[in-house]
Design a protein around this motif. Structure first.
Motif, PDB file in Angstrom:
ATOM      1  N   THR A  45       0.807  -1.224   0.000  1.00  0.00           N
ATOM      2  CA  THR A  45       0.000   0.000   0.000  1.00  0.00           C
ATOM      3  C   THR A  45       0.841   1.277   0.000  1.00  0.00           C
ATOM      4  O   THR A  45       0.293   2.363  -0.097  1.00  0.00           O
ATOM      5  CB  THR A  45      -0.922   0.038   1.234  1.00  0.00           C
ATOM      6  N   ASP A  46       2.161   1.158   0.122  1.00  0.00           N
ATOM      7  CA  ASP A  46       3.008   2.351   0.231  1.00  0.00           C
ATOM      8  C   ASP A  46       2.912   3.232  -1.014  1.00  0.00           C
ATOM      9  O   ASP A  46       2.971   2.752  -2.141  1.00  0.00           O
ATOM     10  CB  ASP A  46       4.455   1.902   0.437  1.00  0.00           C
ATOM     11  N   LEU A  47       2.733   4.525  -0.787  1.00  0.00           N
ATOM     12  CA  LEU A  47       2.751   5.456  -1.920  1.00  0.00           C
ATOM     13  C   LEU A  47       3.979   6.358  -1.887  1.00  0.00           C
ATOM     14  O   LEU A  47       4.562   6.678  -2.922  1.00  0.00           O
ATOM     15  CB  LEU A  47       1.489   6.332  -1.937  1.00  0.00           C
ATOM     16  N   MET A  48       4.402   6.784  -0.688  1.00  0.00           N
ATOM     17  CA  MET A  48       5.418   7.823  -0.646  1.00  0.00           C
ATOM     18  C   MET A  48       6.739   7.390  -1.285  1.00  0.00           C
ATOM     19  O   MET A  48       7.308   8.113  -2.091  1.00  0.00           O
ATOM     20  CB  MET A  48       5.655   8.278   0.792  1.00  0.00           C
ATOM     21  N   ARG A  49       7.200   6.211  -0.948  1.00  0.00           N
ATOM     22  CA  ARG A  49       8.479   5.802  -1.525  1.00  0.00           C
ATOM     23  C   ARG A  49       8.409   5.564  -3.031  1.00  0.00           C
ATOM     24  O   ARG A  49       9.302   6.012  -3.757  1.00  0.00           O
ATOM     25  CB  ARG A  49       9.049   4.609  -0.760  1.00  0.00           C
ATOM     26  N   PRO A  98      -5.703   0.362   0.731  1.00  0.00           N
ATOM     27  CA  PRO A  98      -4.514   1.196   0.524  1.00  0.00           C
ATOM     28  C   PRO A  98      -4.861   2.681   0.658  1.00  0.00           C
ATOM     29  O   PRO A  98      -5.902   3.118   0.151  1.00  0.00           O
ATOM     30  CB  PRO A  98      -4.103   0.868  -0.913  1.00  0.00           C
ATOM     31  N   PRO A  99      -4.037   3.462   1.343  1.00  0.00           N
ATOM     32  CA  PRO A  99      -4.328   4.882   1.540  1.00  0.00           C
ATOM     33  C   PRO A  99      -4.596   5.643   0.234  1.00  0.00           C
ATOM     34  O   PRO A  99      -5.386   6.582   0.233  1.00  0.00           O
ATOM     35  CB  PRO A  99      -3.061   5.405   2.218  1.00  0.00           C
ATOM     36  N   VAL A 100      -3.982   5.223  -0.862  1.00  0.00           N
ATOM     37  CA  VAL A 100      -4.276   5.881  -2.150  1.00  0.00           C
ATOM     38  C   VAL A 100      -5.754   5.713  -2.471  1.00  0.00           C
ATOM     39  O   VAL A 100      -6.432   6.665  -2.884  1.00  0.00           O
ATOM     40  CB  VAL A 100      -3.478   5.265  -3.312  1.00  0.00           C
TER      41      VAL A 100
END
Lengths: 306, 320
Positions: free
Chosen positions: A234-238, B134-136
C-alpha cells in the motif's frame, strides 16, 4: 509506514501471539436490559454499514457504465465488465501488479528473516550493553521518517538505483525496529531449558535459531509477514520518491497516475479510477481474509500493555 | 529445575563455570545475529540523521554540491507563509482527528465488548477491513464519497434535508472532509481497546456492584482507569501519525492532475516537505523542515508522556 509501525508498537506480552487469551470476564453482562441490547446492536449495525459501504460502493461502481458511476445505487442498473477491459488497455496493469508483487514479496520475506535473526540475538544471548542497544532499536521507532528520507534518497541516488525497484525493498535486509521488538517479545517466552537440552545434544547457535526458535514462533513470523506485505503493497510515498518511468510503477503509484490523468486532468473518466482502485484494494482484502486471525490477534496484543 | 523462559536470565551464581567460559564466544555469536540491524542502523539511520542535520545548513539541489549557508534555511522558514499554513493545517487536523478517533474507537469497543462468540468475530473483522484499504484508494474514495454534487455523503445528508457543502472544493470544508475520512480506519484502535477492556478483571465490577455502583460509575471509576494505559498509548501513537499524515491528502489534492481549485487547505506539513524535497529539489530547506518536525514531535510526545504519567493507572502502582 512509520505510522503503522508505531501504531502497533507497544509491549506485547511474551508469547501472547501463540495462544488465544482466555477472556477474563464471563460474557454475560446485563442480558436483562432489552433497551441496552437494542442500542448495542443498532450501534454495531450502523458502524458495520459505515465501515463496509464505501468498499461495496466502490466495487459496485466499477461494474457500472461511465454515466452511472455516481448514481449511488448499490446494485448496478446496467452491469458491465467494460471498465475492467478499458483499464487493462489504458494502463500497464499486469506490469504494475508484477512490480508490486516483486517488491511486496521481497520486502516481507527479507524483513521477517532479518528481524527474526536480530530479535533472536537480543532474546537469547546475554552480553554487556544489550539493553542499551535494544533501547536504541526502540528509540529509532520514534524518529519521523522525514528526517532520514532525504539522505536515504541520496544513498540510492549515489548507487544509481533511483528509478529501479531496489530502494523499495533493499532496506528490509537490515530488519525493522518494530518487528524486531515484536519477535523478541515472542522469543522471550520460549523455555530456556529447551535450548540447553538441544545444546547438550550438540546443536550450535545457528541450529538453535533455525531448527527450534523459528519453528516455535511461526505465528509471530506470520504476523510479521502479513503486516509487512500490507505495508509494502500500500506504500505510496516511496514509489513517489523513487520511481520515474511508468513501467516501473507499483500499483498504488500507478493508481495515483491514473487519478491524475482520468480523475481531474481534464478528461473525466472516473469509472477508470474506480476500477483501478478496486484492483489495487482487492488483493489486500483477500490477504486479510486469508490471515484474518493473525491480523486481529496481532493488532489486539500490541496495545494491551501501556 | 524449573522451566525458565528466555526472558528471565539466570544469575551468575546459577551459571556453571563452563557456561561462563562460553561467554566470549557468546558475544561473538550475539553480534553476528544482531549485525544486520547494526549495519542498517549505521547506514540508514545514524548517517542519514547526521547528514540531514548538515544538509539543513546548506543550499542543495542534488545536482550541485551542498553550499553551506548556516542557519539561513531556518530563518527562511520563519518567513515562509506556506510553512505557517502547513503547520496550522496539520495542527488543526491533529487536534480534531486524534480525540474523535479515540472517543469513537472507545465507544465502539464498549459496544463490541457486550457481544460474544461469532458476532464478536464478525464485527472485529468488519471494523478492521477499512484498515486494509490502501491509503491511495482511501484518498480516491474521499473524492468520490464527498463529491459536492453527487457524492454519497451529501446524498445521505439530503435525506435529512441538510444541503451538504462542497466538501472537496470549498477550502472551508476540505479539512473536515479529510478528518471524517480519517475516522474510517479507526478499527485497529477499536480492537486494541477491546483487548484492553477484556483484560479488566471481572471481580472489580462484581465488588462494585455489591457496593451499589451503577454502570455509569463503574465506567468512570473502573473501566476508564483500567484501560488508561491503552488510551494513552493510542493518543501518543495517533498524534505522531497525524503530524505526519500524507498519503490520503496528497492523493486527493496534489500531484500533476489537480489544477482546478485551491488545495491550500489540504497542505499538510509532510506534503509541503515532500514538495520542497522532491518537486522543487530544495533538499537543504526540506531537511531543515524535517528537523523542525522532529523537534515538534519530540516536544509534543514528551509533554504527553509527562501529563500521561499522572493520569495513567499502572497495575501495582497504587496511584490510580
Amino acid at each position: 509506514m512509520a505510522e503503522t509501525q508505531l501504531e502497533r508498537a507497544v509491549a506485547l506480552p511474551p508469547s501472547d501471539l501463540a495462544k488465544e487469551r482466555p477472556r477474563t470476564r464471563p460474557p454475560r453482562r446485563r442480558r436483562g436490559n432489552p433497551l441496552a441490547r437494542i442500542l448495542t446492536w443498532a450501534g454495531l449495525g450502523l458502524a458495520t454499514v459505515m465501515f463496509t459501504y464505501p468498499l461495496l460502493w466502490l466495487v459496485s461502481a466499477s461494474f457500472k457504465p461511465r454515466s452511472d458511476v455516481f448514481d449511488n445505487k448499490l446494485i448496478p442498473e446496467t452491469f458491465t465488465f467494460e471498465n475492467y477491459l478499458t483499464v487493462w488497455q489504458e494502463a500497464p496493469l499486469a506490469l504494475w501488479l508484477g512490480n508490486t508483487a516483486v517488491v511486496t514479496v521481497l520486502s516481507a520475506v527479507l524483513v521477517t528473516l532479518s528481524s527474526a535473526m536480530v530479535a533472536w540475538g537480543f532474546a537469547y544471548f546475554r552480553f554487556r550493553g544489550r539493553d542499551l542497544l535494544f533501547g536504541l532499536v526502540l528509540a529509532t521507532m520514534m524518529l519521523p521518517g522525514a528526517v532520514t528520507m532525504i539522505p536515504t534518497f541520496l544513498i540510492w541516488n549515489g548507487l544509481g538505483q533511483v528509478g529501479t525497484l531496489t530502494p523499495l525493498w533493499a532496506g528490509n535486509l537490515f530488519g525493522s525496529a518494530f518487528y524486531i521488538f515484536l519477535l523478541r517479545q515472542f522469543f522471550l517466552g520460549l523455555p530456556r531449558e529447551l535450548f540447553e537440552a538441544a545444546r547438550m545434544d550438540g546443536a550450535n547457535n545457528w541450529h538453535l535459531f533455525t531448527r527450534i526458535a523459528m519453528p516455535l514462533c511461526k505465528p509471530a513470523l506470520v504476523v510479521t509477514l502479513l503486516f509487512e506485505f500490507q505495508a509494502a503493497w500500500t506504500d505510496l510515498m516511496r514509489p513517489l520518491i523513487y520511481l520515474r518511468d511508468s513501467s516501473t510503477f507499483t500499483i498504488p503509484r500507478g493508481l495515483k497516475a491514473l487519478l491524475d490523468q482520468f480523475g481531474f486532468g481534464g478528461n473525466w473518466h472516473w469509472e477508470i479510477v474506480v476500477t483501478a482502485s478496486v484492483i489495487t484494494t482487492v488483493p489486500m482484502i483477500i490477504l486479510f481474509f486469508l490471515g484474518q486471525k493473525h491480523f486481529v490477534r496481532g493488532i489486539a496484543t500490541t496495545g494491551s500493555k501501556g | 529445575m524449573s522451566v525458565l523462559p528466555l526472558g528471565r536470565s539466570r544469575t551468575d551464581q546459577e551459571l556453571r563455570p563452563q557456561q561462563r567460559r562460553n561467554r566470549r564466544r557468546n558475544l561473538r555469536a550475539a553480534l553476528l545475529f544482531i549485525s544486520p540491524w547494526i549495519l542498517g542502523f549505521l547506514v540508514f539511520t545514524l548517517w542519514p540523521v547526521l547528514y540531514s542535520g548538515y544538509l539543513s545548513l546548506t543550499d542543495y539541489d542534488v545536482i550541485n554540491d551542498p553550499n553551506f549557508i548556516g542557519l539561513e534555511n531556518y530563518g527562511q522558514m520563519l518567513e515562509d507563509p506556506k510553512i505557517r499554513l502547513a503547520l496550522w493545517n496539520t495542527f488543526i487536523y491533529t487536534v480534531f482527528s486524534v480525540p474523535v478517533h479515540i472517543i469513537v474507537s472507545l465507544l465502539l469497543a464498549m459496544l463490541l465488548n457486550r457481544v460474544t462468540g461469532r458476532a464478536s468475530g464478525f464485527f472485529r473483522t468488519v471494523f478492521y477491513l477499512p484498515k486494509m484499504t490502501p491509503p491511495v484508494a482511501i484518498g480516491i474514495l474521499l473524492l468520490l464519497l464527498f463529491n459536492g454534487q453527487n457524492g454519497l455523503v451529501n446524498g445521505v445528508l439530503g435525506w435529512f434535508g441538510i444541503p451538504g457543502p462542497s466538501w472537496t472544493t470549498d477550502p472551508a470544508w476540505i479539512q473536515p472532509g479529510l478528518i471524517i475520512m480519517s475516522l474510517w480506519t479507526l478499527g485497529a484502535s477499536t480492537i486494541i481497546l477491546l483487548a484492553a477492556l477484556q483484560n479488566v478483571p471481572q471481580e472489580l465490577y462484581d465488588s462494585a456492584r455489591v457496593d451499589g455502583a451503577n454502570s455509569w460509575q463503574t465506567t468512570w471509576r473502573i473501566t476508564l482507569p483500567m484501560i488508561s494505559g491503552s488510551l494513552f498509548f493510542l493518543t501518543i501513537v495517533n498524534t505522531i501519525a497525524a503530524f505526519q499524515t500524507f498519503t490520503e491528502a496528497y492523493t486527493a489534492y496534489f500531484g500533476s492532475g489537480n489544477s482546478t481549485y485551491s488545495n491550500d487547505a489540504a497542505l499538510f506539513y509532510a506534503i509541503y516537505l515532500f514538495q520542497q524535497a522532491f518537486e522543487f529539489l530544495h533538499m537543504g530547506y526540506a531537511s531543515a523542515m524535517a528537523w523542525l518536525l522532529f523537534v515538534i514531535v519530540l516536544v509534543v510526545t514528551i509533554i504527553q508522556m509527562v501529563v500521561g504519567r499522572r493520569m495513567v493507572y499502572y497495575e501495582g502502582d497504587g496511584n490510580g
